[in-house]
Design a protein around this motif. Sequence first.
Motif, PDB file in Angstrom:
ATOM      1  N   TYR A  62       0.817  -1.209   0.000  1.00  9.69           N
ATOM      2  CA  TYR A  62       0.000   0.000   0.000  1.00  9.69           C
ATOM      3  C   TYR A  62       0.852   1.260   0.000  1.00  9.69           C
ATOM      4  N   HIS A  63       0.210   2.344  -0.406  1.00  9.04           N
ATOM      5  CA  HIS A  63       0.832   3.663  -0.429  1.00  9.04           C
ATOM      6  C   HIS A  63       0.010   4.589   0.458  1.00  9.04           C
ATOM      7  N   ARG A  64       0.700   5.420   1.192  1.00 10.90           N
ATOM      8  CA  ARG A  64       0.036   6.447   1.994  1.00 10.90           C
ATOM      9  C   ARG A  64       0.147   7.793   1.284  1.00 10.90           C
ATOM     10  N   ARG A  65      -0.509   8.793   1.824  1.00 12.88           N
ATOM     11  CA  ARG A  65      -0.561  10.112   1.191  1.00 12.88           C
ATOM     12  C   ARG A  65       0.831  10.662   0.917  1.00 12.88           C
ATOM     13  N   THR A  66       1.752  10.551   1.870  1.00 12.07           N
ATOM     14  CA  THR A  66       3.078  11.157   1.694  1.00 12.07           C
ATOM     15  C   THR A  66       4.206  10.147   1.554  1.00 12.07           C
ATOM     16  N   THR A  67       3.923   8.857   1.697  1.00  5.04           N
ATOM     17  CA  THR A  67       4.965   7.837   1.605  1.00  5.04           C
ATOM     18  C   THR A  67       4.461   6.644   0.804  1.00  5.04           C
ATOM     19  N   ASP A  68       5.355   6.022   0.060  1.00  2.00           N
ATOM     20  CA  ASP A  68       4.986   4.884  -0.793  1.00  2.00           C
ATOM     21  C   ASP A  68       5.647   3.598  -0.305  1.00  2.00           C
ATOM     22  N   ASN A  69       5.234   2.503  -0.938  1.00  3.87           N
ATOM     23  CA  ASN A  69       5.871   1.194  -0.796  1.00  3.87           C
ATOM     24  C   ASN A  69       5.864   0.628   0.619  1.00  3.87           C
ATOM     25  N   HIS A  70       4.676   0.590   1.210  1.00  2.00           N
ATOM     26  CA  HIS A  70       4.507  -0.064   2.508  1.00  2.00           C
ATOM     27  C   HIS A  70       4.040  -1.490   2.276  1.00  2.00           C
ATOM     28  N   GLU A  71       4.330  -2.363   3.245  1.00  2.00           N
ATOM     29  CA  GLU A  71       3.891  -3.752   3.161  1.00  2.00           C
ATOM     30  C   GLU A  71       3.414  -4.196   4.545  1.00  2.00           C
ATOM     31  N   LEU A  72       2.256  -4.844   4.589  1.00  7.64           N
ATOM     32  CA  LEU A  72       1.720  -5.403   5.821  1.00  7.64           C
ATOM     33  C   LEU A  72       1.577  -6.905   5.617  1.00  7.64           C
ATOM     34  N   ARG A  73       2.320  -7.694   6.385  1.00  8.49           N
ATOM     35  CA  ARG A  73       2.321  -9.157   6.251  1.00  8.49           C
ATOM     36  C   ARG A  73       1.462  -9.798   7.318  1.00  8.49           C
ATOM     37  N   ASN A  74       0.742 -10.836   6.912  1.00  8.91           N
ATOM     38  CA  ASN A  74      -0.035 -11.650   7.851  1.00  8.91           C
ATOM     39  C   ASN A  74       0.672 -12.999   7.963  1.00  8.91           C
ATOM     40  N   TYR A  75       1.408 -13.180   9.052  1.00 10.24           N
ATOM     41  CA  TYR A  75       2.116 -14.428   9.317  1.00 10.24           C
ATOM     42  C   TYR A  75       1.283 -15.373  10.191  1.00 10.24           C
ATOM     43  N   SER A  76       0.097 -14.955  10.583  1.00 11.69           N
ATOM     44  CA  SER A  76      -0.676 -15.655  11.615  1.00 11.69           C
ATOM     45  C   SER A  76      -1.452 -16.868  11.120  1.00 11.69           C
ATOM     46  N   GLY A  77      -1.606 -17.025   9.820  1.00 17.20           N
ATOM     47  CA  GLY A  77      -2.271 -18.206   9.288  1.00 17.20           C
ATOM     48  C   GLY A  77      -3.735 -17.992   8.939  1.00 17.20           C
ATOM     49  N   SER A  78      -4.316 -19.055   8.439  1.00 15.49           N
ATOM     50  CA  SER A  78      -5.693 -19.026   7.942  1.00 15.49           C
ATOM     51  C   SER A  78      -6.686 -18.571   9.011  1.00 15.49           C
ATOM     52  N   GLY A  79      -7.633 -17.752   8.583  1.00 12.66           N
ATOM     53  CA  GLY A  79      -8.682 -17.281   9.479  1.00 12.66           C
ATOM     54  C   GLY A  79      -8.292 -16.099  10.339  1.00 12.66           C
ATOM     55  N   THR A  80      -7.137 -15.488  10.066  1.00 13.99           N
ATOM     56  CA  THR A  80      -6.682 -14.361  10.876  1.00 13.99           C
ATOM     57  C   THR A  80      -6.610 -13.078  10.063  1.00 13.99           C
ATOM     58  N   THR A  81      -6.635 -11.968  10.775  1.00 14.10           N
ATOM     59  CA  THR A  81      -6.521 -10.641  10.167  1.00 14.10           C
ATOM     60  C   THR A  81      -5.515  -9.829  10.965  1.00 14.10           C
ATOM     61  N   VAL A  82      -4.659  -9.087  10.278  1.00 11.06           N
ATOM     62  CA  VAL A  82      -3.733  -8.158  10.931  1.00 11.06           C
ATOM     63  C   VAL A  82      -4.011  -6.749  10.411  1.00 11.06           C
ATOM     64  N   TYR A  83      -3.644  -5.763  11.234  1.00  9.45           N
ATOM     65  CA  TYR A  83      -3.939  -4.367  10.923  1.00  9.45           C
ATOM     66  C   TYR A  83      -2.674  -3.529  11.019  1.00  9.45           C
ATOM     67  N   SER A  84      -2.567  -2.546  10.144  1.00  7.63           N
ATOM     68  CA  SER A  84      -1.455  -1.600  10.219  1.00  7.63           C
ATOM     69  C   SER A  84      -1.764  -0.582  11.306  1.00  7.63           C
ATOM     70  N   GLY A  85      -0.777   0.233  11.608  1.00  6.23           N
ATOM     71  CA  GLY A  85      -1.024   1.357  12.489  1.00  6.23           C
ATOM     72  C   GLY A  85      -1.958   2.347  11.807  1.00  6.23           C
ATOM     73  N   ALA A  86      -2.633   3.145  12.594  1.00  7.73           N
ATOM     74  CA  ALA A  86      -3.594   4.112  12.054  1.00  7.73           C
ATOM     75  C   ALA A  86      -2.976   5.501  11.987  1.00  7.73           C
ATOM     76  N   ASP A  87      -3.170   6.163  10.852  1.00  8.34           N
ATOM     77  CA  ASP A  87      -2.694   7.530  10.659  1.00  8.34           C
ATOM     78  C   ASP A  87      -3.631   8.217   9.678  1.00  8.34           C
ATOM     79  N   SER A  88      -4.582   8.970  10.198  1.00  8.05           N
ATOM     80  CA  SER A  88      -5.574   9.603   9.322  1.00  8.05           C
ATOM     81  C   SER A  88      -5.021  10.817   8.586  1.00  8.05           C
ATOM     82  N   VAL A  89      -3.904  11.389   9.041  1.00  8.95           N
ATOM     83  CA  VAL A  89      -3.279  12.498   8.319  1.00  8.95           C
ATOM     84  C   VAL A  89      -2.515  11.961   7.114  1.00  8.95           C
ATOM     85  N   ASN A  90      -1.741  10.914   7.311  1.00 11.31           N
ATOM     86  CA  ASN A  90      -1.003  10.252   6.228  1.00 11.31           C
ATOM     87  C   ASN A  90      -1.801   9.014   5.801  1.00 11.31           C
ATOM     88  N   TYR A  91      -3.015   9.255   5.325  1.00 11.70           N
ATOM     89  CA  TYR A  91      -3.981   8.203   5.014  1.00 11.70           C
ATOM     90  C   TYR A  91      -3.530   7.296   3.867  1.00 11.70           C
TER      91      TYR A  91
END
Length: 114
Positions: A62-91
């Motif tokens: 994913y890309h944010r408003r002021t920064t590019d090339n982010h990656e969020l990995r889910n290592y937890s396995g099937s049936g799981t969800t992971v979340y990035s940190g929240a930043d509504s200014v750098n959405y």
Amino acid sequence: MNLKQKVAVLAVTGAALFAATPAMAGDMYGSSGGAVAWSYGTNASVAVSDNKADGDETYAEYHRRTTDNHELRNYSGSGTTVYSGADSVNYVRALKACQEIDFKADTCSAWSYR
């Protein structure tokens, strides 16, 4: 309402919509294999789920408003969800879901934009 009044109402409405557009949020969603990624509402964060019991990891690029090339990995396995940190200014402004496949090229959804 005469023609002048109709034109005035349309002009004011159009100007209000144009001015509001940059501040409006947009829902983004991507899916590939067992990977599902999304960002909703104010697009402050990204979520990525693993919906397939295949032993392969899932991730979101994913890309944010002021920064590019982010990656969020889910290592937890099937049936799981992971979340990035929240930043509504750098959405979040773009994302795609990817399925890591061992010994092959990963598959990814198309980019979804805000």
